[in-house]
Design a protein around this motif. Structure first.
Motif, short mmCIF file in Angstrom:
data_model
loop_
_atom_site.label_atom_id
_atom_site.label_comp_id
_atom_site.label_asym_id
_atom_site.label_seq_id
_atom_site.Cartn_x
_atom_site.Cartn_y
_atom_site.Cartn_z
N GLN A 130 33.75 7.69 -45.40
CA GLN A 130 34.81 9.22 -45.99
C GLN A 130 36.34 8.94 -45.88
OE1 GLN A 130 33.92 12.83 -43.89
NE2 GLN A 130 31.50 12.44 -44.29
N CYS A 131 36.77 7.44 -44.89
CA CYS A 131 38.11 7.40 -44.53
C CYS A 131 38.00 5.86 -45.27
CB CYS A 131 38.09 7.32 -43.27
SG CYS A 131 38.58 8.84 -42.26
N HIS A 132 37.30 5.42 -45.69
CA HIS A 132 37.33 3.98 -45.73
C HIS A 132 36.24 2.99 -46.17
CE1 HIS A 132 34.87 2.36 -41.79
NE2 HIS A 132 35.88 3.28 -41.51
N ALA A 133 36.74 1.55 -46.87
CA ALA A 133 35.52 0.98 -46.99
C ALA A 133 34.31 0.36 -46.61
CB ALA A 133 35.91 0.05 -47.95
N ALA A 134 32.75 0.92 -46.32
CA ALA A 134 32.71 0.46 -45.31
C ALA A 134 31.79 -0.95 -45.30
CB ALA A 134 30.60 1.02 -45.48
N HIS A 135 31.86 -1.47 -43.61
CA HIS A 135 31.14 -2.90 -43.59
C HIS A 135 30.09 -2.79 -43.88
CE1 HIS A 135 35.46 -4.39 -42.37
NE2 HIS A 135 35.67 -2.85 -41.55
N GLN A 136 29.44 -4.31 -44.38
CA GLN A 136 27.89 -4.40 -44.02
C GLN A 136 28.15 -4.84 -42.90
OE1 GLN A 136 25.87 -4.98 -47.33
NE2 GLN A 136 27.07 -4.17 -47.88
N PRO A 137 26.40 -4.55 -42.40
CA PRO A 137 26.27 -4.77 -40.80
C PRO A 137 26.12 -5.97 -40.43
CG PRO A 137 24.75 -2.98 -42.31
CD PRO A 137 25.18 -3.06 -43.46
N THR A 138 26.39 -6.86 -41.55
CA THR A 138 25.83 -8.22 -41.00
C THR A 138 27.18 -8.57 -40.30
OG1 THR A 138 25.74 -8.97 -43.28
CG2 THR A 138 23.78 -8.84 -42.06
N GLU A 139 28.62 -8.39 -40.93
CA GLU A 139 29.52 -8.85 -40.60
C GLU A 139 30.23 -8.55 -39.11
OE1 GLU A 139 32.82 -6.91 -43.13
OE2 GLU A 139 31.38 -6.63 -44.65
N HIS A 140 29.36 -8.15 -38.51
CA HIS A 140 29.75 -8.01 -37.36
C HIS A 140 28.33 -8.04 -36.34
CE1 HIS A 140 34.00 -6.32 -37.57
NE2 HIS A 140 32.60 -5.68 -38.62
N SER A 141 28.23 -8.80 -34.78
CA SER A 141 27.19 -8.71 -34.17
C SER A 141 27.29 -7.66 -33.08
CB SER A 141 28.40 -9.96 -33.08
OG SER A 141 28.85 -9.16 -32.46
N MET A 142 26.28 -7.47 -32.41
CA MET A 142 25.73 -6.14 -32.09
C MET A 142 26.91 -5.60 -30.85
SD MET A 142 21.20 -6.68 -31.61
CE MET A 142 21.49 -8.22 -30.92
N GLU A 164 24.19 7.62 -32.33
CA GLU A 164 22.54 6.69 -31.61
C GLU A 164 21.87 5.94 -32.86
OE1 GLU A 164 21.17 8.83 -28.41
OE2 GLU A 164 21.99 8.36 -26.91
N TYR A 165 21.88 7.00 -33.53
CA TYR A 165 20.91 7.25 -34.98
C TYR A 165 21.54 6.07 -35.50
CZ TYR A 165 19.40 8.59 -39.68
OH TYR A 165 18.77 8.43 -40.85
N LEU A 166 22.91 6.12 -36.01
CA LEU A 166 23.31 4.79 -37.21
C LEU A 166 24.09 3.56 -35.79
CD1 LEU A 166 25.30 5.03 -38.86
CD2 LEU A 166 27.29 5.54 -37.99
N SER A 167 24.05 4.02 -34.81
CA SER A 167 23.98 2.66 -33.62
C SER A 167 22.68 1.86 -33.87
CB SER A 167 24.29 2.89 -31.96
OG SER A 167 24.39 1.47 -31.49
N ARG A 168 21.59 1.98 -33.84
CA ARG A 168 20.59 1.20 -34.24
C ARG A 168 19.52 0.64 -35.21
NH1 ARG A 168 16.76 -0.11 -30.38
NH2 ARG A 168 14.68 -0.56 -31.59
N TYR A 169 20.77 1.54 -36.54
CA TYR A 169 20.45 0.78 -38.35
C TYR A 169 21.36 -0.34 -37.49
CZ TYR A 169 22.20 0.12 -42.27
OH TYR A 169 22.79 -0.31 -43.82
N LEU A 170 23.16 -0.43 -37.35
CA LEU A 170 23.86 -1.80 -37.35
C LEU A 170 23.36 -2.59 -36.19
CD1 LEU A 170 27.10 0.87 -37.18
CD2 LEU A 170 26.19 -0.73 -39.23
N LYS A 171 22.36 -2.28 -35.28
CA LYS A 171 22.90 -3.53 -34.60
C LYS A 171 21.79 -4.13 -34.66
CE LYS A 171 24.10 -1.57 -30.08
NZ LYS A 171 23.79 -0.70 -28.39
N ALA A 172 20.08 -3.56 -35.33
CA ALA A 172 19.38 -4.26 -35.54
C ALA A 172 19.75 -5.09 -37.22
CB ALA A 172 18.40 -3.18 -36.32
N ASN A 173 20.53 -4.74 -37.77
CA ASN A 173 20.93 -5.68 -39.00
C ASN A 173 22.27 -6.33 -38.63
OD1 ASN A 173 19.31 -4.36 -41.35
ND2 ASN A 173 19.45 -2.57 -39.93
N ALA A 174 22.53 -6.46 -37.33
CA ALA A 174 24.27 -7.35 -37.36
C ALA A 174 23.97 -8.85 -37.43
CB ALA A 174 24.48 -6.76 -36.08
N ASN A 175 25.00 -9.12 -37.52
CA ASN A 175 24.40 -10.86 -37.71
C ASN A 175 23.20 -11.29 -36.29
OD1 ASN A 175 26.64 -11.10 -35.55
ND2 ASN A 175 28.06 -11.68 -36.98
N ASN A 176 23.86 -10.76 -35.56
CA ASN A 176 22.84 -11.19 -34.39
C ASN A 176 21.71 -10.08 -34.06
OD1 ASN A 176 24.31 -9.43 -33.46
ND2 ASN A 176 24.33 -11.03 -31.14
N GLY A 177 21.17 -9.38 -34.99
CA GLY A 177 20.09 -8.55 -35.01
C GLY A 177 18.76 -9.01 -35.13
#
Length: 183
Positions: A130-142, A164-177
């Protein structure tokens, strides 16, 4: 002819349950109440498991590994991503690597991790573009996602459960998820 069809149907059903039980790695499709080492427990969405065998027509025995902290099993020592919890504190000493088995209904398993996260991913992109381009989940660590979400949750005006819903998705798919290379 009827006997041949019955035998074919029985063979197909047996092959179907064998293929589930012999699958290498599967993923928890939805958080589920399970039996972990004969205790009531919970396996959390996205957790990778290995199917060991069929218990009966409805359930399978799965195995997974993590780091134990009393009654919880995490993906790492930082406690970044909860994999499972049990009612009684039986998983192990703090910080101990542990392999655990659980009985779970077959319907809670999938072979494709992207199926687990379809709705989460949609929510992520709807919310975070809504405000910026989203990063790919793998761009960051948990841990990086933790810091980003602490800041961005306020801007996005997320409720605690949405965060919490968003956090679980991002962490599971993070570069160290759990499985960034499988997505």
């Amino acid at each position: 002819m009827k006997t041949i069809l019955q035998k074919l149907l029985i063979t197909l059903l047996a092959a179907g349950s064998f293929s589930l039980a012999s699958a290498d790695e599967m993923f928890i499709f939805q958080t589920a109440e399970v039996k972990i080492d004969n205790n009531k427990g919970t396996l959390y969405i996205g957790t990778p498991v290995n199917v060991i065998k069929n218990v009966d027509d409805k359930n399978v025995l799965v195995e997974f590994s993590g780091i134990a902290f009393d009654d919880k099993l995490y993906s790492n020592k930082d406690k970044s991503l909860l994999m499972a919890s049990v009612e009684k504190s039986t998983l192990g000493a703090k910080g101990e690597a542990k392999k655990v088995q659980a009985v779970i209904e077959k319907g809670y398993l999938t072979k494709v991790p992207s199926e687990v996260w379809e709705e989460h991913e949609e929510f992520f992109y709807e919310t975070c573009t809504q405000c910026h381009a989203a990063h790919q989940p793998t761009e960051h660590s948990m841990l990086e996602w933790d810091a980003i979400l602490q800041t961005m949750s306020g801007f996005a005006q997320l409720y605690t459960d949405e965060s919490e819903y968003l956090s679980r998705y991002l962490k599971a798919n993070a570069n160290n998820g759990f499985y960034p290379e499988k997505k």
